[in-house]
Design a protein around this motif. Structure first.
Motif, PDB file in Angstrom:
ATOM      1  N   VAL A 118      43.178 -14.990  -1.213  1.00 44.06           N
ATOM      2  CA  VAL A 118      42.803 -15.829  -0.076  1.00 44.06           C
ATOM      3  C   VAL A 118      43.845 -15.666   1.021  1.00 44.06           C
ATOM      4  O   VAL A 118      45.039 -15.860   0.809  1.00 44.06           O
ATOM      5  N   LEU A 119      43.349 -15.275   2.194  1.00 41.41           N
ATOM      6  CA  LEU A 119      44.240 -14.786   3.247  1.00 41.41           C
ATOM      7  C   LEU A 119      43.996 -15.494   4.577  1.00 41.41           C
ATOM      8  O   LEU A 119      42.857 -15.726   4.978  1.00 41.41           O
ATOM      9  N   ASP A 120      45.119 -15.800   5.243  1.00 37.95           N
ATOM     10  CA  ASP A 120      45.053 -16.281   6.624  1.00 37.95           C
ATOM     11  C   ASP A 120      45.340 -15.124   7.561  1.00 37.95           C
ATOM     12  O   ASP A 120      46.102 -14.226   7.218  1.00 37.95           O
ATOM     13  N   MET A 121      44.761 -15.172   8.753  1.00 37.56           N
ATOM     14  CA  MET A 121      45.184 -14.242   9.787  1.00 37.56           C
ATOM     15  C   MET A 121      46.637 -14.576  10.101  1.00 37.56           C
ATOM     16  O   MET A 121      46.950 -15.729  10.406  1.00 37.56           O
ATOM     17  N   PRO A 152      49.396 -15.034   0.548  1.00 38.70           N
ATOM     18  CA  PRO A 152      50.633 -14.631   1.203  1.00 38.70           C
ATOM     19  C   PRO A 152      50.644 -14.937   2.699  1.00 38.70           C
ATOM     20  O   PRO A 152      49.634 -15.295   3.281  1.00 38.70           O
ATOM     21  N   MET A 153      51.805 -14.772   3.285  1.00 38.92           N
ATOM     22  CA  MET A 153      51.948 -14.993   4.723  1.00 38.92           C
ATOM     23  C   MET A 153      52.961 -13.995   5.295  1.00 38.92           C
ATOM     24  O   MET A 153      53.860 -13.538   4.590  1.00 38.92           O
ATOM     25  N   GLY A 154      52.760 -13.647   6.552  1.00 42.66           N
ATOM     26  CA  GLY A 154      53.670 -12.712   7.201  1.00 42.66           C
ATOM     27  C   GLY A 154      53.593 -12.830   8.706  1.00 42.66           C
ATOM     28  O   GLY A 154      53.007 -13.789   9.231  1.00 42.66           O
ATOM     29  N   TRP A 155      54.152 -11.854   9.391  1.00 45.04           N
ATOM     30  CA  TRP A 155      54.343 -11.975  10.843  1.00 45.04           C
ATOM     31  C   TRP A 155      53.861 -10.733  11.564  1.00 45.04           C
ATOM     32  O   TRP A 155      54.284  -9.618  11.270  1.00 45.04           O
ATOM     33  N   ASP A 156      53.009 -10.970  12.532  1.00 44.64           N
ATOM     34  CA  ASP A 156      52.478  -9.899  13.367  1.00 44.64           C
ATOM     35  C   ASP A 156      53.354  -9.861  14.615  1.00 44.64           C
ATOM     36  O   ASP A 156      53.000 -10.417  15.643  1.00 44.64           O
ATOM     37  N   ASN A 165      55.144   7.052  24.090  1.00 44.90           N
ATOM     38  CA  ASN A 165      54.246   5.894  24.026  1.00 44.90           C
ATOM     39  C   ASN A 165      54.371   5.220  22.666  1.00 44.90           C
ATOM     40  O   ASN A 165      54.747   5.853  21.675  1.00 44.90           O
ATOM     41  N   THR A 166      54.048   3.950  22.645  1.00 42.27           N
ATOM     42  CA  THR A 166      54.057   3.215  21.381  1.00 42.27           C
ATOM     43  C   THR A 166      52.632   2.813  21.016  1.00 42.27           C
ATOM     44  O   THR A 166      51.719   2.980  21.806  1.00 42.27           O
ATOM     45  N   MET A 167      52.474   2.261  19.829  1.00 45.94           N
ATOM     46  CA  MET A 167      51.137   1.876  19.373  1.00 45.94           C
ATOM     47  C   MET A 167      50.767   0.501  19.939  1.00 45.94           C
ATOM     48  O   MET A 167      51.644  -0.297  20.249  1.00 45.94           O
ATOM     49  N   PRO A 168      49.479   0.208  20.035  1.00 38.35           N
ATOM     50  CA  PRO A 168      49.065  -1.101  20.545  1.00 38.35           C
ATOM     51  C   PRO A 168      49.351  -2.187  19.530  1.00 38.35           C
ATOM     52  O   PRO A 168      49.558  -1.909  18.352  1.00 38.35           O
ATOM     53  N   GLN A 169      49.338  -3.426  19.995  1.00 39.41           N
ATOM     54  CA  GLN A 169      49.709  -4.534  19.119  1.00 39.41           C
ATOM     55  C   GLN A 169      48.792  -4.696  17.908  1.00 39.41           C
ATOM     56  O   GLN A 169      49.128  -5.385  16.973  1.00 39.41           O
ATOM     57  N   TRP A 170      47.617  -4.040  17.948  1.00 36.48           N
ATOM     58  CA  TRP A 170      46.664  -4.204  16.847  1.00 36.48           C
ATOM     59  C   TRP A 170      46.996  -3.333  15.647  1.00 36.48           C
ATOM     60  O   TRP A 170      46.449  -3.537  14.565  1.00 36.48           O
ATOM     61  N   ALA A 171      47.884  -2.352  15.864  1.00 36.60           N
ATOM     62  CA  ALA A 171      48.128  -1.362  14.816  1.00 36.60           C
ATOM     63  C   ALA A 171      48.610  -2.005  13.515  1.00 36.60           C
ATOM     64  O   ALA A 171      48.048  -1.783  12.450  1.00 36.60           O
ATOM     65  N   GLY A 172      49.653  -2.819  13.645  1.00 33.84           N
ATOM     66  CA  GLY A 172      50.259  -3.397  12.446  1.00 33.84           C
ATOM     67  C   GLY A 172      49.309  -4.296  11.673  1.00 33.84           C
ATOM     68  O   GLY A 172      49.378  -4.389  10.443  1.00 33.84           O
ATOM     69  N   SER A 173      48.398  -4.956  12.398  1.00 35.98           N
ATOM     70  CA  SER A 173      47.500  -5.901  11.720  1.00 35.98           C
ATOM     71  C   SER A 173      46.282  -5.205  11.107  1.00 35.98           C
ATOM     72  O   SER A 173      45.490  -5.846  10.440  1.00 35.98           O
ATOM     73  N   CYS A 174      46.155  -3.895  11.365  1.00 35.79           N
ATOM     74  CA  CYS A 174      44.999  -3.180  10.822  1.00 35.79           C
ATOM     75  C   CYS A 174      45.037  -3.036   9.311  1.00 35.79           C
ATOM     76  O   CYS A 174      44.020  -2.799   8.685  1.00 35.79           O
ATOM     77  N   TRP A 175      46.220  -3.167   8.737  1.00 33.82           N
ATOM     78  CA  TRP A 175      46.308  -2.895   7.286  1.00 33.82           C
ATOM     79  C   TRP A 175      47.247  -3.835   6.548  1.00 33.82           C
ATOM     80  O   TRP A 175      47.505  -3.645   5.373  1.00 33.82           O
ATOM     81  N   TYR A 176      47.699  -4.902   7.220  1.00 33.53           N
ATOM     82  CA  TYR A 176      48.746  -5.750   6.634  1.00 33.53           C
ATOM     83  C   TYR A 176      48.334  -6.376   5.315  1.00 33.53           C
ATOM     84  O   TYR A 176      49.155  -6.606   4.433  1.00 33.53           O
ATOM     85  N   TYR A 177      47.017  -6.648   5.187  1.00 33.29           N
ATOM     86  CA  TYR A 177      46.524  -7.286   3.966  1.00 33.29           C
ATOM     87  C   TYR A 177      46.746  -6.402   2.747  1.00 33.29           C
ATOM     88  O   TYR A 177      46.718  -6.879   1.633  1.00 33.29           O
ATOM     89  N   LEU A 178      46.965  -5.104   2.984  1.00 31.40           N
ATOM     90  CA  LEU A 178      47.252  -4.193   1.864  1.00 31.40           C
ATOM     91  C   LEU A 178      48.735  -4.203   1.489  1.00 31.40           C
ATOM     92  O   LEU A 178      49.098  -4.002   0.333  1.00 31.40           O
ATOM     93  N   ARG A 179      49.578  -4.476   2.471  1.00 26.96           N
ATOM     94  CA  ARG A 179      51.005  -4.448   2.207  1.00 26.96           C
ATOM     95  C   ARG A 179      51.442  -5.613   1.324  1.00 26.96           C
ATOM     96  O   ARG A 179      52.390  -5.499   0.550  1.00 26.96           O
ATOM     97  N   TYR A 227      38.826 -14.780   3.841  1.00 31.73           N
ATOM     98  CA  TYR A 227      39.684 -14.519   4.994  1.00 31.73           C
ATOM     99  C   TYR A 227      39.366 -15.564   6.049  1.00 31.73           C
ATOM    100  O   TYR A 227      38.205 -15.782   6.393  1.00 31.73           O
ATOM    101  N   VAL A 228      40.397 -16.231   6.555  1.00 31.41           N
ATOM    102  CA  VAL A 228      40.168 -17.325   7.496  1.00 31.41           C
ATOM    103  C   VAL A 228      40.996 -17.116   8.758  1.00 31.41           C
ATOM    104  O   VAL A 228      42.184 -16.817   8.686  1.00 31.41           O
ATOM    105  N   GLY A 229      40.344 -17.256   9.890  1.00 33.84           N
ATOM    106  CA  GLY A 229      41.057 -17.125  11.171  1.00 33.84           C
ATOM    107  C   GLY A 229      40.141 -17.430  12.329  1.00 33.84           C
ATOM    108  O   GLY A 229      38.983 -17.792  12.141  1.00 33.84           O
ATOM    109  N   GLY A 230      40.669 -17.275  13.519  1.00 32.19           N
ATOM    110  CA  GLY A 230      39.924 -17.618  14.727  1.00 32.19           C
ATOM    111  C   GLY A 230      38.882 -16.570  15.084  1.00 32.19           C
ATOM    112  O   GLY A 230      39.006 -15.411  14.729  1.00 32.19           O
TER     113      GLY A 230
END
Length: 804
Positions: free
Chosen positions: A35-38, A75-79, A494-508, A533-536
């Motif tokens: 069970v996961l939060d955004m 679990p919980m983490g930081w984007d 160039n760097t990656m967009p802010q969405w990159a890290g959140s694309c797979w965090y649930y696997l980490r 999965y719960v979020g806005g």
RNA sequence: GCCGCGGUGCUGGAAUCGGCAGACAGGACGGACUUAAAAUCCGUUGGGCCUAGCCCGUGUGGGUUCAAUUCCCACCCGCGGCACCA
């Protein structure tokens, strides 16, 4: 002894932390539940009570599932990559790492004092180099599989953030982050081929337990449409204009062809166009229009004829005129359309304005349609269409398409609104893209063993606005030797967009320390997919679409075993301020959980968040309501304490307690959290009004049921009534029907559908007996006196209705 | 315009395999305790009337039914999303 929430909550939070009560075992005998939060962006102002509505809901679910015997991963983490920290750094010179760390500490504290049962041993942070190593690794894999390419594209550009943006990040022509109007800019970009997955992203939506509106939004965003590409030759030039249409059935009604202003054909045929000055003027103007201007001009079409050019309609060989007009989008289909004014609103409007012929070729099945005022856009039956006349639209589309295909003039085609994903940002605070540009070898990806490519420190965080990021200024980082040929080369800046890290965090979360592979396959198989999965809802076409795309790719290269990451999704409704406005720092109406916890305790906060209303609905915060919940918990405390020396409850209380178990279970099953709280209150009111008969047996049950909502007070009461162990270690409850008193029922008595009385009977009373008793009752006799009874309706155990 | 969701007391909301509309909570009003206030406790609280009782009432209008907040048709309003996608 009074209910001292401050002391109790501190005591149990310390206990849980010290004993790692909420730790998840990777492999146990139990069934798994994920069970996961955004995960949040660690913003400087901390989180407000709205974030906690989601966190409490998942926490309730996690705690119940644990009691039901599941091994729960929660679990919980930081984007943590993103613009606010970077903008703060520009202003103050303080490195985003430092601000981020401070903010995380604050938010983590907020979560702990709310009693959220995360397994903090699995905390992740997307800006940690051991984390983004694997974000970079996925990028390399995408590149290896030809799903990442570099190309100059006119992309959305935010002049304030000085960075390129994806379509998903532009809302009504404005930057999603800062609200500045975006422009178009040609930039050489890394692009991810999300369109390659368009069909699967669309089809697999059907397999997901998600809110219908989110699925619908993704379907619209992907925007699949089936049709035909049809070639129109340009007379005397040998050049062909290909149009895309979903309405091949209307081809006989095509009276002109329209090209997008950006169309190459226009430039190529420049010499044949007699009014070139006028045309180039128009094109220039159209190009300079911003998205916002284009949107505001939706009504009122403009265009210019390409004089001297004639296109040939391949179905009948007729000449048609050719226009450029900015209502045709270069970015969709072929950038050219066949115009059928009789059967398309836009073409109709344009044809009226420029006085172009309107030929009717489709009629409704029965009767006429009037195309003098507006276009007839529905399907129907063909007229004026040679051998296709009288066919229905659907068959005609196929027949006309196929017949042109045989002659080489058409091909079936599927188009999508979804575009490939521009993946580079010209900013500092993001994952570096692990690529080297070599003068002789071209693009050279870093080798896996050289990951992570760490983000170097810079002196100036200002975006350059040149299409490079601030990293470009660090010469000893940028200038490298080519790993292939050893020659001079430069790093991608160039760097990656802010969405990159959140694309797979649930696997980490499944395997946070692994530096060998990005997730151990046994662990992946054990835990995936995410069960809840719960979020806005604001992430409907951003995070939720991007991560589905990456997940499907990871599935294709064999590193994950499920096709979809999030099996069940639920949205949290906003928590509004008491004035019904959105909470925002600038309006000064933000309620922080800290202040609520301080005044009323975490358990009150939690129960109130669940009690406010249906959790997917937007509801205003009400301080009085919070007090009400606090009153309720105080009353729970008092009742349990007063009766703790009574061993057994009365049979009536036992029966009510069993009913409570049933009602709470039934509603939690449906993801309803507000009604169970109401049931708790009803139960407590019942006990309070019937003081005698509440014993420890019932108290134990009540404590277990309330525990997921209000864990601190429940652990404390459990201990104080002399029970061993923790509530959290107890088994969840199922109702025992045999203890529910059901010997008497209240039968609703209606006459002609109106309630006239309520009468008590044995629960198994049959119609004959009930009818007899009812007819003899004084109240009812009055209503049926002198009337002939036509019919009697009897609903077992519920109602009897006399129709007279 | 299209798609999705919704419309119930003063407020948040409850009740939909059709069966007591307004559970629960808040607010308001009245009362008890108090020198007073807070807290707590008790009571009233959809509207109307000829007030023992009856009538009306779930956005509007119609329909099906013994019975409709719930099902069907048409419409109105609100929220969210998409929006020249051919």
């Amino acid at each position: 002894m009074n209910y001292n929430f401050t002391e109790i909550e501190k005591k149990w939070q310390d206990y849980w932390e010290k004993n790692k009560t909420n730790k998840t075992n990777d492999f146990s005998e139990k069934k798994k539940y994920y069970v996961l939060d955004m995960f949040p962006y660690p913003s400087g102002v901390g989180l407000h009570v709205g974030h906690f509505k989601g966190y409490v809901a998942t926490d309730v679910v996690a705690r119940i599932k644990r009691m039901q015997g599941f091994e729960v991963l929660h679990p919980m983490g930081w984007d943590a990559f993103g613009l606010p920290a970077e903008n703060f750094a520009i202003k103050t010179g303080i490195h985003p790492e430092i601000t981020t760390e401070k903010n995380i500490e604050n938010i983590k504290h907020q979560m702990k004092i709310a009693g959220l049962s995360y397994d903090w041993d699995r905390e992740i942070n997307t800006t940690d180099k051991d984390y983004y190593k694997w974000t970079q690794w996925i990028f390399l894999k995408l590149y290896e599989n030809n799903l990442a390419y570099k190309k100059i594209l006119p992309i959305n550009w935010c002049p304030s953030c000085k960075t390129g943006l994806a379509n998903e990040e532009v809302v009504n022509g404005k930057c999603e982050r800062c609200g500045t109007e975006t422009t178009k800019k040609d930039i050489k970009q890394w692009i991810l081929k999300i369109t390659e997955y368009a069909d699967r992203l669309l089809e697999d939506l059907d397999t997901l337990d998600w809110p219908e509106r989110i699925k619908e939004m993704q379907r619209n965003w992907i925007g699949r449409s089936e049709g035909w590409e049809i070639d129109f030759g340009i007379e005397d030039t040998g050049r062909v204009v290909t149009v895309f249409t979903t309405r091949a059935d209307t081809l006989f009604g095509c009276t002109y062809v329209v090209l997008a202003p950006e169309s190459e054909v226009v430039l190529e045929l420049k010499n044949k166009i007699s009014n070139w000055d006028e045309v180039s003027d128009y094109i220039e103007k159209a190009k300079n229009k911003s998205d916002l201007e284009r949107i505001s001009e939706v009504k009122g079409k403009s265009g210019v004829e390409l004089k001297g050019l004639k296109a040939i309609n391949p179905i009948n060989g007729k000449d048609v005129r050719v226009f450029v007009a900015d209502y045709v989008l270069a970015s969709y289909g072929t950038g050219a359309v066949m115009a059928v004014p009789a059967h398309d609103e836009r073409d109709f409007e344009f044809a009226i304005k420029y006085d172009l012929p309107v030929i009717e070729v489709v009629r409704p099945k029965n009767g006429d349609s009037d195309i003098s005022e507006s276009a007839f856009i529905q399907d129907g039956y063909l007229i004026n269409s040679d051998t296709f006349t009288d066919m229905d639209s659907e068959s005609a589309r196929k027949a006309i398409g196929e017949s042109l295909k045989e002659e080489g003039f058409a091909r079936p085609k599927i188009n999508y609104k979804l575009h490939d994903w521009p993946f580079s940002r010209q900013r500092y605070w993001g994952e570096p893209i692990p690529i080297i540009h070599c003068n002789s070898c071209g693009i050279v990806p870093l080798e896996e063993k050289n990951l992570p490519l760490t983000l170097p420190h810079v002196d100036k965080y200002e975006p350059t606005g040149t299409g490079e990021s601030p990293l470009a200024a660090i010469e000893n980082w940028v200038n490298v030797k080519c790993p292939k040929c050893g020659g001079d080369a430069k790093r991608e800046t160039n760097t990656m967009p802010q969405w990159a890290g959140s694309c797979w965090y649930y696997l980490r979360y499944l395997d946070i320390k692994n530096d060998r592979v990005f997730v151990d396959s046994e662990k992946e198989k054990r835990w995936m997919p995410v069960d809840l999965y719960v979020g806005g809802a604001e992430h409907a076409v951003l995070h939720l679409l991007y991560s589905r795309f990456w997940h499907k790719f990871l599935f294709d290269i064999g590193v994950v075993s499920t096709k979809e990451p999030f099996q069940k999704l639920r949205n949290i409704g906003l928590v509004l301020a008491h004035d019904g406005q959105k909470m925002s720092k600038s309006k000064g109406n933000v309620i922080s959980p800290d202040s609520v916890i301080d005044s009323f305790g975490a358990d009150t906060l939690r129960v109130y968040e669940m009690f406010m209303g249906p959790f997917d609905q937007a509801i205003g915060w009400n301080e009085q309501g919070v007090k009400g919940v606090n009153r309720f918990l105080t009353r729970v405390w008092d009742i349990v304490m007063e009766n703790k020396n009574i061993t057994n409850s009365s049979s009536e209380v036992v029966s009510e307690t069993q009913k409570l178990i049933k009602k709470v279970n039934d509603d939690l099953e449906k993801m309803k959290f507000n009604t169970p709280v109401a049931f708790f209150m009803e139960y407590v009111n019942f006990i309070y009004d019937n003081k005698a008969g509440f014993g420890k047996d019932s108290a134990k049950i009540f404590i277990k049921l309330l525990f997921p909502f209000a864990p601190h007070i429940c652990e404390e009461m459990w201990q104080l009534i002399g029970e061993q162990g923790l509530v959290s270690e107890q088994e969840w409850l199922t109702p025992d029907a045999s203890l529910i008193k059901a010997d008497k029922i209240i039968l609703i008595v209606q006459v002609n559908g109106k309630v006239r009385d309520r009468m008590e009977f044995d629960s198994d009373i049959d119609q004959v007996k009930a009818e007899e008793a009812v007819r003899n009752s004084e109240v009812i006799a009055k209503w049926i006196k002198g009337k002939k009874i036509k019919k009697v309706i009897f609903a077992q155990g519920k109602l009897i209705n006399i129709v007279a």
